[in-house]
Each structure stands twice: as C-alpha cells, then as structure tokens.
Scaffold this motif. Sequence first.
Motif, mmCIF file in Angstrom:
data_model
loop_
_atom_site.group_PDB
_atom_site.id
_atom_site.type_symbol
_atom_site.label_atom_id
_atom_site.label_comp_id
_atom_site.label_asym_id
_atom_site.label_seq_id
_atom_site.Cartn_x
_atom_site.Cartn_y
_atom_site.Cartn_z
ATOM 1 N N VAL A 1 -9.274 -28.443 19.949
ATOM 2 C CA VAL A 1 -8.001 -28.124 20.593
ATOM 3 C C VAL A 1 -7.159 -29.384 20.646
ATOM 4 O O VAL A 1 -7.642 -30.457 21.026
ATOM 5 C CB VAL A 1 -8.221 -27.585 22.026
ATOM 6 N N SER A 2 -5.903 -29.259 20.242
ATOM 7 C CA SER A 2 -4.967 -30.371 20.317
ATOM 8 C C SER A 2 -3.648 -29.837 20.857
ATOM 9 O O SER A 2 -3.565 -28.689 21.291
ATOM 10 C CB SER A 2 -4.787 -31.025 18.950
ATOM 11 N N ASP A 3 -2.631 -30.654 20.825
ATOM 12 C CA ASP A 3 -1.357 -30.266 21.411
ATOM 13 C C ASP A 3 -0.676 -29.197 20.562
ATOM 14 O O ASP A 3 -0.065 -29.489 19.547
ATOM 15 C CB ASP A 3 -0.450 -31.497 21.542
ATOM 16 N N GLY A 4 -0.802 -27.938 20.984
ATOM 17 C CA GLY A 4 -0.142 -26.845 20.286
ATOM 18 C C GLY A 4 -0.948 -26.225 19.170
ATOM 19 O O GLY A 4 -0.461 -25.312 18.493
ATOM 20 N N GLU A 5 -2.189 -26.673 18.968
ATOM 21 C CA GLU A 5 -2.970 -26.162 17.840
ATOM 22 C C GLU A 5 -4.453 -26.145 18.186
ATOM 23 O O GLU A 5 -4.955 -27.044 18.864
ATOM 24 C CB GLU A 5 -2.725 -27.031 16.607
ATOM 25 N N ALA A 6 -5.155 -25.129 17.710
ATOM 26 C CA ALA A 6 -6.605 -25.029 17.908
ATOM 27 C C ALA A 6 -7.240 -24.564 16.609
ATOM 28 O O ALA A 6 -6.729 -23.669 15.934
ATOM 29 C CB ALA A 6 -6.942 -24.063 19.041
ATOM 30 N N SER A 7 -8.365 -25.188 16.247
ATOM 31 C CA SER A 7 -9.080 -24.859 15.015
ATOM 32 C C SER A 7 -10.499 -24.442 15.359
ATOM 33 O O SER A 7 -11.202 -25.150 16.083
ATOM 34 C CB SER A 7 -9.103 -26.079 14.083
ATOM 35 N N VAL A 8 -10.921 -23.302 14.824
ATOM 36 C CA VAL A 8 -12.263 -22.782 15.069
ATOM 37 C C VAL A 8 -13.084 -22.955 13.795
ATOM 38 O O VAL A 8 -12.827 -22.285 12.787
ATOM 39 C CB VAL A 8 -12.232 -21.298 15.474
ATOM 40 N N ALA A 9 -14.051 -23.881 13.813
ATOM 41 C CA ALA A 9 -14.941 -24.079 12.669
ATOM 42 C C ALA A 9 -15.971 -22.959 12.663
ATOM 43 O O ALA A 9 -16.761 -22.822 13.595
ATOM 44 C CB ALA A 9 -15.630 -25.437 12.756
ATOM 45 N N LEU A 10 -15.969 -22.159 11.607
ATOM 46 C CA LEU A 10 -16.772 -20.940 11.590
ATOM 47 C C LEU A 10 -18.254 -21.206 11.380
ATOM 48 O O LEU A 10 -19.102 -20.433 11.829
ATOM 49 C CB LEU A 10 -16.250 -19.999 10.500
ATOM 50 N N GLY A 11 -18.597 -22.316 10.689
ATOM 51 C CA GLY A 11 -20.005 -22.618 10.456
ATOM 52 C C GLY A 11 -20.617 -21.670 9.439
ATOM 53 O O GLY A 11 -19.927 -20.963 8.695
ATOM 54 N N GLY A 12 -21.927 -21.645 9.375
ATOM 55 C CA GLY A 12 -22.626 -20.777 8.432
ATOM 56 C C GLY A 12 -22.680 -21.378 7.043
ATOM 57 O O GLY A 12 -22.362 -22.548 6.818
ATOM 58 N N TYR A 13 -23.095 -20.559 6.072
ATOM 59 C CA TYR A 13 -23.232 -21.018 4.696
ATOM 60 C C TYR A 13 -21.919 -20.852 3.941
ATOM 61 O O TYR A 13 -21.018 -20.155 4.377
ATOM 62 C CB TYR A 13 -24.340 -20.238 3.987
ATOM 63 N N GLY A 14 -21.856 -21.499 2.786
ATOM 64 C CA GLY A 14 -20.667 -21.391 1.950
ATOM 65 C C GLY A 14 -19.727 -22.552 2.202
ATOM 66 O O GLY A 14 -20.154 -23.713 2.283
ATOM 67 N N ASN A 15 -18.464 -22.261 2.316
ATOM 68 C CA ASN A 15 -17.449 -23.279 2.554
ATOM 69 C C ASN A 15 -17.619 -23.841 3.962
ATOM 70 O O ASN A 15 -17.280 -23.206 4.948
ATOM 71 C CB ASN A 15 -16.060 -22.667 2.387
ATOM 72 N N ARG A 16 -18.112 -25.072 4.056
ATOM 73 C CA ARG A 16 -18.387 -25.659 5.365
ATOM 74 C C ARG A 16 -17.119 -26.087 6.093
ATOM 75 O O ARG A 16 -17.171 -26.454 7.255
ATOM 76 C CB ARG A 16 -19.315 -26.860 5.191
ATOM 77 N N ARG A 17 -15.988 -26.025 5.416
ATOM 78 C CA ARG A 17 -14.720 -26.352 6.064
ATOM 79 C C ARG A 17 -13.930 -25.101 6.443
ATOM 80 O O ARG A 17 -12.766 -25.186 6.813
ATOM 81 C CB ARG A 17 -13.889 -27.246 5.151
ATOM 82 N N ALA A 18 -14.578 -23.967 6.363
ATOM 83 C CA ALA A 18 -13.896 -22.715 6.707
ATOM 84 C C ALA A 18 -13.581 -22.691 8.192
ATOM 85 O O ALA A 18 -14.449 -22.954 9.033
ATOM 86 C CB ALA A 18 -14.778 -21.525 6.339
ATOM 87 N N SER A 19 -12.342 -22.382 8.534
ATOM 88 C CA SER A 19 -11.953 -22.313 9.938
ATOM 89 C C SER A 19 -10.767 -21.379 10.108
ATOM 90 O O SER A 19 -10.006 -21.135 9.167
ATOM 91 C CB SER A 19 -11.603 -23.701 10.477
ATOM 92 N N ASP A 20 -10.627 -20.853 11.305
ATOM 93 C CA ASP A 20 -9.457 -20.083 11.700
ATOM 94 C C ASP A 20 -8.553 -20.992 12.520
ATOM 95 O O ASP A 20 -9.034 -21.767 13.358
ATOM 96 C CB ASP A 20 -9.841 -18.853 12.527
ATOM 97 N N LEU A 21 -7.257 -20.905 12.286
ATOM 98 C CA LEU A 21 -6.297 -21.791 12.931
ATOM 99 C C LEU A 21 -5.381 -21.002 13.856
ATOM 100 O O LEU A 21 -4.835 -19.962 13.467
ATOM 101 C CB LEU A 21 -5.474 -22.527 11.873
#
Length: 394
Positions: A298-318
């Motif tokens: 969580v930052s000022d005005g933005e939040a990133s959810v790192a999904l984890g699991g296998y595959g693309n390790r940088r996968a996240s919802d913004l």
Amino acid sequence: MRELFKKLHLWLSVPFGLIITLICFSGAILVFESDIMRVIHRNMYHVEKCEGTPLPADRIAGIVAATLPSGVQVKGVTIFTEPDLCYQVNLSQPRRASVFVDQYSGEIKGRNERTPFFDTMFRLHRWLLDSRPTGEGIAWGRTIVGISTLLFVFILVSGIVIWWPRTRKALKNRLSIKTTLGWRRFWYDLHVAGGMYALVVLLALALTGLTWSFSWYRAGFYKVFGVEMAENGQKSQGVNAGGNGGKKGRGEAGGRMEHGIHRQENVDVRESVNQTAVWENVYRRLVRQYPSCESITVSDGEASVALGGYGNRRASDLYRFDKDSGRLTEIKLYKDTDTSGKIRGWIYSVHVGSWGGWATRILTFLASLLGASLPLTGYYLWIKRLYGKKRSRR
C-alpha cells in the motif's frame, strides 16, 4: 556439415568461454540469494513474537519516516500474509532500499541492503563488474555480457548438431557419464552428456537474459508474442501500456514500485499520513478479498496485491484509491493486463527459475552450474587434444 559445426563450436567457445563461465556461475549463486539472506538475517525478516494486534500500516510508515534523513521518503508498506514476517517499508532512495519493522512492537529491525558478495555477483552477472549503465555512451560490460550470451546460444545449438547420435545405442552412450574410465573420459562425458541434460534450461536462461542486453533483441522477442516495441524498449504508438503484473521479490521491493501501468511518485509520508488511517483501511479491505495472496503493498493512492503461486511470479492486481477517503477509484486485474505486461513478468520468472517454485529454482541452479562447467571441460579436452597432436608429431 558436422565438421563445420565442430569448428564453429570450438572457435566461438575459446575466446568467450571464460566469460560464459562467469555469467553462469554468478547466475547460479543469485538463484538463492533471497533464501540465504533470510537465513543469515532471520531476526530482521521475522518477528520474535506474534502477540496482540499489528500496528496500522500508516503508523508503521510514520515510525520509519520519523527516522529518515532529509530527502528520503517512505514510498509504501508491504504487508505479508504470513503473520511472523515483518512489514517491509519501502524507501525512495537509494535504489530498492527498504527497512523491516516488527508490526507488533513497532521496532525497526534493520535495513534491507544487498551484501557486498551478492552485489559483486550481480554486477558480475549483468555487467562483468562494470558500472551500472547510465544511458550515456557504450555500456561495455553489458555489451560484452550480451554478446557472450548470444554466442552461447549458437554454441549450444552447434553442440546439438555435433552431439546428435546416429543410432539408439550411441544415444544411450552419449547420455551417460562414466566414472571408471579415467579423468579424461569423465570430463568428456560431463561436457557432452551434462550439456545435453542442461540444454533446454540453458537456452531458456540465455534467450530471456538477452532482453536485458539489447533493445533490438527485446523488441524482436516481444514481436514474437504479437507486441510491437521500438528498439529502445518502449511500446510502439497505438499499443496500450500494460503492467508486468507484479511486486518485486522480497528484498527487492524497496526502491520503486513499477507495474508498467503507473509509477508512483515519491511521497513524504510525514505529510500524507493522517488520523484517518487510509492505508490500513485499504489493506484490510484487500486482505479480506485476497486471503491467500502473497503480500499487499500500500502506498499513497495505490495498492498492489501480489498473487503468488506458480507461473508469473510478478503477477499482481493493482488498485487505486482516493488518498483522503480510501475510496477505490480504479482496478487493474492481472488477468486483464495486456500481453506485454505479462511477458515482462514471465521473462523475469523464467530467467531466475522462480516460475515453478523450489523445483524449477533447483533445476535452474544445477543447470547454471553445468553451464559454468562446460567451457572449463571444453578447454581441458581441447588442450589435451592439442598436446596429444604435438606428441604424435615427435
């Protein structure tokens, strides 16, 4: 044809073999950097006791902000779903800097910094210990690494042509490593059979690694997946911007949040943190929605959810939200991210071997060590052959 490939294999390997060994060896060391650091500095990454209710993210950010020198700001707080992992407070500088805080007591546990050993391995792997490229002039270290990696691809392919057996019996012999016929036969088998066992992984590592070396290669790599990019790595006009869909790994998230969709400006939390506890409210809302995610930043005005699991390790919802009220204003789900954003995350995940968890990381480590040994065993066999020819002429 085979004789031609033998000469190609030899004369590409001789001048670039030692560089390839250094690149592969340093890459193997870096595979488990984060794990080694967590073991060495366990007290910094883990809380001593999980007692009571964690302090709000805003409060944690304020504690760290009060200790920072002028010009350094808090950029965000990364909260891991495992309750015994410390909160990671990301700083504006230096690059990828962060500190870890016990979320139950508010104690600052330590600053996350790459050790001199791993920093040397990283610079060796990327730039042959040259300085970090600044965009001015020729980055010789990066260029030499790129050329060596590109030639390594040709060396591996030529090795397939040389190695390819004509019979099933020959196939069995070339896939075995004999240890009872002397050192010369052992090194020969290790070079030939070992190279074949590691071939697919080494090709994957080399082909993905080249995207960091040459803009023209990166543009061509993306084009294979239907994404047009200019040679400087930027998207061509008319293609929507997309994110790489992910948070950087633990120990890397500090210096910047980069999702390809939006780059967060530095935020002075000492000014933005207020009594409404907006960050904490956003975090609590998201953690209920993603109970099994890897982490939430969580930052000022933005939040990133790192999904984890296998595959693309940088996968996240913004998620973007109003800074004052915490009301969500925009959602960018990973599944809706365009192809280029997903490719970036996959390139990284394949190159570091993290896409399949521990199994692929171990496989990447072993393949990289074998890759480092191939030039050395090749030099040994070549020198023995030259020495044998000289003795036969006497």
